[in-house]
Design a protein around this motif. Structure first.
Motif, mmCIF file in Angstrom:
data_model
loop_
_atom_site.group_PDB
_atom_site.id
_atom_site.type_symbol
_atom_site.label_atom_id
_atom_site.label_comp_id
_atom_site.label_asym_id
_atom_site.label_seq_id
_atom_site.Cartn_x
_atom_site.Cartn_y
_atom_site.Cartn_z
ATOM 1 N N SER A 9 0.835 -1.207 0.000
ATOM 2 C CA SER A 9 0.000 0.000 0.000
ATOM 3 C C SER A 9 0.862 1.247 0.000
ATOM 4 O O SER A 9 0.558 2.226 -0.676
ATOM 5 N N MET A 10 1.954 1.209 0.760
ATOM 6 C CA MET A 10 2.848 2.356 0.808
ATOM 7 C C MET A 10 3.438 2.611 -0.575
ATOM 8 O O MET A 10 3.530 3.747 -1.029
ATOM 9 N N PHE A 11 3.822 1.517 -1.210
ATOM 10 C CA PHE A 11 4.364 1.602 -2.547
ATOM 11 C C PHE A 11 3.347 2.231 -3.493
ATOM 12 O O PHE A 11 3.668 3.053 -4.334
ATOM 13 N N MET A 12 2.099 1.813 -3.315
ATOM 14 C CA MET A 12 1.053 2.315 -4.192
ATOM 15 C C MET A 12 0.749 3.782 -3.926
ATOM 16 O O MET A 12 0.190 4.466 -4.767
ATOM 17 N N ALA A 13 1.107 4.254 -2.732
ATOM 18 C CA ALA A 13 0.824 5.653 -2.401
ATOM 19 C C ALA A 13 1.883 6.594 -2.969
ATOM 20 O O ALA A 13 1.668 7.800 -3.012
ATOM 21 N N VAL A 14 3.018 6.038 -3.417
ATOM 22 C CA VAL A 14 4.108 6.871 -3.927
ATOM 23 C C VAL A 14 3.650 7.851 -5.020
ATOM 24 O O VAL A 14 3.987 9.031 -4.964
ATOM 25 N N PRO A 15 2.846 7.395 -5.999
ATOM 26 C CA PRO A 15 2.428 8.343 -7.035
ATOM 27 C C PRO A 15 1.723 9.577 -6.477
ATOM 28 O O PRO A 15 1.832 10.663 -7.045
ATOM 29 N N PHE A 16 1.054 9.416 -5.337
ATOM 30 C CA PHE A 16 0.361 10.576 -4.784
ATOM 31 C C PHE A 16 1.346 11.618 -4.273
ATOM 32 O O PHE A 16 1.118 12.816 -4.379
ATOM 33 N N VAL A 17 2.446 11.103 -3.724
ATOM 34 C CA VAL A 17 3.471 12.018 -3.246
ATOM 35 C C VAL A 17 4.084 12.756 -4.441
ATOM 36 O O VAL A 17 4.402 13.932 -4.369
ATOM 37 N N LEU A 18 4.227 12.024 -5.550
ATOM 38 C CA LEU A 18 4.891 12.591 -6.727
ATOM 39 C C LEU A 18 3.939 13.387 -7.607
ATOM 40 O O LEU A 18 4.345 13.959 -8.613
ATOM 41 N N MET A 19 2.682 13.420 -7.190
ATOM 42 C CA MET A 19 1.669 14.017 -8.039
ATOM 43 C C MET A 19 1.925 15.497 -8.309
ATOM 44 O O MET A 19 1.854 15.952 -9.447
ATOM 45 N N MET A 20 2.244 16.253 -7.254
ATOM 46 C CA MET A 20 2.382 17.701 -7.435
ATOM 47 C C MET A 20 3.513 18.075 -8.401
ATOM 48 O O MET A 20 3.270 18.819 -9.336
ATOM 49 N N PRO A 21 4.731 17.529 -8.173
ATOM 50 C CA PRO A 21 5.794 17.870 -9.146
ATOM 51 C C PRO A 21 5.410 17.496 -10.580
ATOM 52 O O PRO A 21 5.682 18.256 -11.509
ATOM 53 N N VAL A 22 4.779 16.352 -10.743
ATOM 54 C CA VAL A 22 4.403 15.931 -12.093
ATOM 55 C C VAL A 22 3.363 16.877 -12.679
ATOM 56 O O VAL A 22 3.424 17.251 -13.847
ATOM 57 N N MET A 23 2.417 17.296 -11.838
ATOM 58 C CA MET A 23 1.376 18.187 -12.347
ATOM 59 C C MET A 23 1.934 19.556 -12.705
ATOM 60 O O MET A 23 1.527 20.181 -13.672
ATOM 61 N N ASN A 24 2.876 20.008 -11.889
ATOM 62 C CA ASN A 24 3.449 21.328 -12.138
ATOM 63 C C ASN A 24 4.192 21.373 -13.448
ATOM 64 O O ASN A 24 4.191 22.372 -14.148
ATOM 65 N N ASN A 25 4.864 20.265 -13.741
ATOM 66 C CA ASN A 25 5.663 20.253 -14.953
ATOM 67 C C ASN A 25 5.627 18.857 -15.580
ATOM 68 O O ASN A 25 6.559 18.080 -15.446
ATOM 69 N N PRO A 26 4.529 18.554 -16.268
ATOM 70 C CA PRO A 26 4.319 17.186 -16.754
ATOM 71 C C PRO A 26 5.332 16.743 -17.795
ATOM 72 O O PRO A 26 5.462 15.554 -18.055
ATOM 73 N N ASP A 27 6.069 17.679 -18.398
ATOM 74 C CA ASP A 27 7.000 17.271 -19.454
ATOM 75 C C ASP A 27 8.458 17.297 -19.017
ATOM 76 O O ASP A 27 9.349 17.066 -19.825
#
Lengths: 427, 304
Positions: free
Chosen positions: A332-350
């Motif tokens: 579950s912790m592993f699966m939660a990683v994308p949520f932590v990384l969500m903001m940087p990815v959203m700010n600069n998706p490319d």
């Protein structure tokens, strides 16, 4: 080799055994209610986070005190939407002994006779200093109302001080309405805002993640039940563990798709436009393109298969849910990683970081799809992502099948290394 | 003739315990083969190795002369000792599911499961959930599920545990009928009178090794002590004084005079009739249980 007619028998059993239960229909009805409550609830609560507030306004400048009072009144009249936030202002002239006055008012706040104290310094026009005292600094809307009222009054007074006629001040201090426009691939302009895009991406990401987790857990529970009910040995002669595992994963996946189909049909008919409008507090919500929706389905299915295979192996390796819990926590912790990384990815998706992270197969279903909702990545990335993801699924399935084969028939004792090696050699 | 199932020097070790040790036996085609032995003798481990649930550390297992593999295994109907069912499924659907898994097409699976439910007296429970069935009824369902596809061989691990006498009789009748149709039956039990009634071939395992095996009749002839069962007011000493009597013991209230190795039963009876008052006398045959208890005892003595 998989014998698909046998797998189909297992799929049908798994599917019917679940769809025929009351629990399926109850959860089909309750989950959307729960999700809506989770999504809309906070928005509504925020919107309605009103109540009555009594605030003492301390100022040596009478003009400013009255100005703030009338500005608050004006705001209250102008914004029907937030009329439930009622502020009772108690104007107190600055006493000779300022320190004594301050501690008396503090006392009143602590005794809950006052919600807050607003102190506007005499030299506010020059120093821009004001203080807000309360034991609760999370009443954000109250604070921002007071702040904007004081701001307006102070700016107005400054303008008057600079020799501008009082009646012109309202016009001069009017705010700017910044309109955000989402640019499409070919430069077409669409309505949208950060909040809208964010919510939409977030909702779809959440659905993928939530589904992988919930249905993955169903798979694990199914495997453990199968072990504890001792059915495996009864059918093992004619059904290989691998076939049983694949049948279970697909059968439960089909249950999930059925559930989503029901939700989508119901939502398309009446719920969604109203809901999104309600939750975002605005009209024309952006709609995902059919291409993105198709990718949603694809990532949803691939993500489910990847994680449910993990879960199936976990179910086979342990004898009870309690035993599996620890490993499940790690997963579950592993699966939660994308949520932590969500903001940087959203700010600069490319950015390179976003691209690399979103291509990592376990994160791809959530992060790569997230990028798609913001901006469609280049084709080579899409292809690479899918190839990596599918290859990982096959790899994990092979490992899981080995664990499954050894684990599913071990009751009460963990397979020893020797047994695992024996099986690996025999297959 | 080539045996249907052939185990050759099969060994299996768990951690430090040797569960099966150089076990060899052959099951002739069409036999009702009893795999017998006390608890913990290695019967279930042996069966699980035949079914490839556990793999032997050494030795070979042949079906129709070919090493057993996953495909060959499909031709065996198997009722495990630890058996379960999907508790929430309906009875008829469950049996049809098992039939389909065993390779029958759906319509065939359904019609056969209906027929089996009627045959086993479960027809009115067809739409009940499995968990609503009594334990005995569930066992009938499992039994039907193991044989519904008419396999060439069936293996039952302790098929009679937990059954009432009526259901036991029903199972035995089914096994005999199956055997009459040409199916090879292998079953394990630690209840020897059941084996005695049912099997024609047997293998007695103790501590993972075979200690007796072959045709039931041969085992009897070879190992049964020859004795006479008698009812008499005479003392043990008086009876054992007769020529040809080796010893006298009392078992369950009956007195048994064991014969000396070279004695002829009819002449010993005449001798006894002349010496002591006799109310009744007849030849006595050791039960399988007696034979096995002796064999197991001898095995333990031999090991110590």
């Amino acid at each position: 080799m998989l014998r698909w007619n046998k797998v189909a028998t297992v799929i049908r059993r798994e599917y019917l055994a679940r769809v025929k239960t009351k629990a399926f229909w109850i959860s089909t009805a309750l989950v959307p209610l729960f999700m809506v409550a989770m999504m809309v609830g906070p928005t509504l609560l925020m919107a309605r986070a009103g109540g009555r507030f009594t605030v003492a306004l301390v100022s040596g400048n009478d003009k400013i005190s009255r100005g703030v009072a009338s500005e608050l009144e004006r705001q209250e009249k102008a914004k029907e939407k937030v009329s439930d936030l009622a502020i009772t202002l108690r104007i107190e002239p600055l006493a000779a002994d300022a320190a004594a006055q301050r501690s008396k008012l503090k006392r009143e706040v602590l005794d809950k006779r006052l919600n807050a104290v607003l102190i506007i310094h005499d030299d506010v026009l020059a120093s821009s200093k004001a203080e807000y005292l309360s034991n609760n600094l999370t009443a954000i809307r109250l604070i921002s109302r007071l702040e904007s009222a004081v701001q307006k009054v102070v700016v107005r007074e400054r303008l008057i001080g600079a020799g501008i006629a009082g009646e012109r001040t309202a016009e001069l201090t009017r705010g700017v309405d910044l309109q955000t426009i989402q640019l499409g691939k070919n430069g077409e302009e669409g309505a949208g805002s950060f909040i809208q895009s964010f919510f939409l991406s977030y909702i779809f990401m959440f659905i993928i993640w939530f589904t992988m987790m919930i249905y993955g857990m169903y798979v694990m529970r199914g495997v453990i039940e199968e072990k504890s009910s001792r059915i495996v040995e009864v059918i093992v002669a004619n059904l290989r563990p691998y076939e049983l595992m694949v049948g279970k994963i697909f059968g439960i996946g089909a249950v999930g798709l059925t559930q989503y189909a029901i939700w989508v049909l119901v939502a398309m008919n009446f719920a969604i436009p109203g809901l999104i409008g309600l939750s975002l507090g605005m009209g024309n919500a952006p709609v995902l393109s059919p291409v993105v929706l198709a990718f949603f389905l694809l990532f949803f299915v691939l993500g489910y298969i990847l994680y449910s295979t993990f879960y199936a192996a976990m179910g086979a390796a342990f004898n009870s849910e309690e035993e599996a819990q620890q490993m499940q926590g790690i997963l579950s912790m592993f699966m939660a990683v994308p949520f932590v990384l969500m903001m940087p990815v959203m700010n600069n998706p490319d950015s390179t970081l976003s691209v690399v992270l979103s291509l990592i197969p376990p994160f791809a279903p959530v992060l790569f799809f997230l990028r798609m909702t913001i901006q469609m990545p280049p084709v080579w990335q899409i292809v690479l992502c899918l190839v990596l993801l599918i290859a990982t699924i096959f790899l994990v399935a092979r490992v899981a099948a080995a664990v499954y084969r050894v684990g599913i028939l071990m009751y009460g004792k963990k397979p020893t290394l020797r047994e695992i090696v024996q099986w690996a050699r025999s297959s | 003739m080539e045996p249907h199932l052939d185990l050759k020097e099969v060994c299996k070790r768990f951690e430090r315990v040797v569960a099966v040790d150089m076990l060899s036996f052959a099951v002739p085609r069409g036999a009702i083969y009893g795999l017998l032995g006390p608890n913990g003798a290695g019967k279930t481990t042996t069966i699980r190795m035949i079914m490839r649930i556990a793999l032997p550390d050494a030795g070979t297992i042949l079906l129709n002369g070919v090493p057993m593999d996953d495909d060959a295994r499909e031709r065996i109907g198997y009722l495990p000792e630890e058996r379960g069912l999907y508790r929430k499924m309906k009875v008829a659907e469950h049996l049809a599911f098992l039939a389909e898994v065993r390779g029958l097409a759906r319509p065939e699976a359904r019609s056969r499961s209906k027929a089996w439910l009627e045959r086993l007296g479960l027809a009115e429970k067809a739409n009940a959930k499995v968990e609503e069935l009594s334990k005995g009824m569930q066992q009938k369902l499992q039994f039907a599920g193991a044989v519904i596809h008419d396999p060439e061989m069936v293996i039952f691990d302790e098929p009679f545990t937990g059954l009432d006498p009526i259901a036991t009789r029903q199972f035995k009748d089914e096994i005999v009928a199956m055997s009459a149709r040409g199916t090879t039956v292998v079953f394990s039990t630690h209840v020897l009178p059941q084996a005695e009634e049912l099997c024609d071939h047997l293998c007695l395992i103790n501590r993972g090794r075979p200690i007796l095996q072959g045709l039931l009749a041969d085992v009897r002839a070879r190992y049964a002590t020859r004795a006479l069962k008698l009812t008499s007011p005479a003392s043990d000493a008086e009876i054992s004084a007769a020529p040809g009597v080796a010893a006298v013991r009392t078992k369950n209230g009956t007195r048994i005079a064991e014969l000396a190795p070279d004695a002829v039963a009819s002449s010993v009876i005449r001798e006894l009739a002349a010496r002591v008052p006799l109310e009744a006398i007849e030849p006595f045959v050791d039960s399988l249980e007696d034979i096995f208890l002796k064999a197991v005892e001898a095995d333990h003595v031999a090991l110590e």
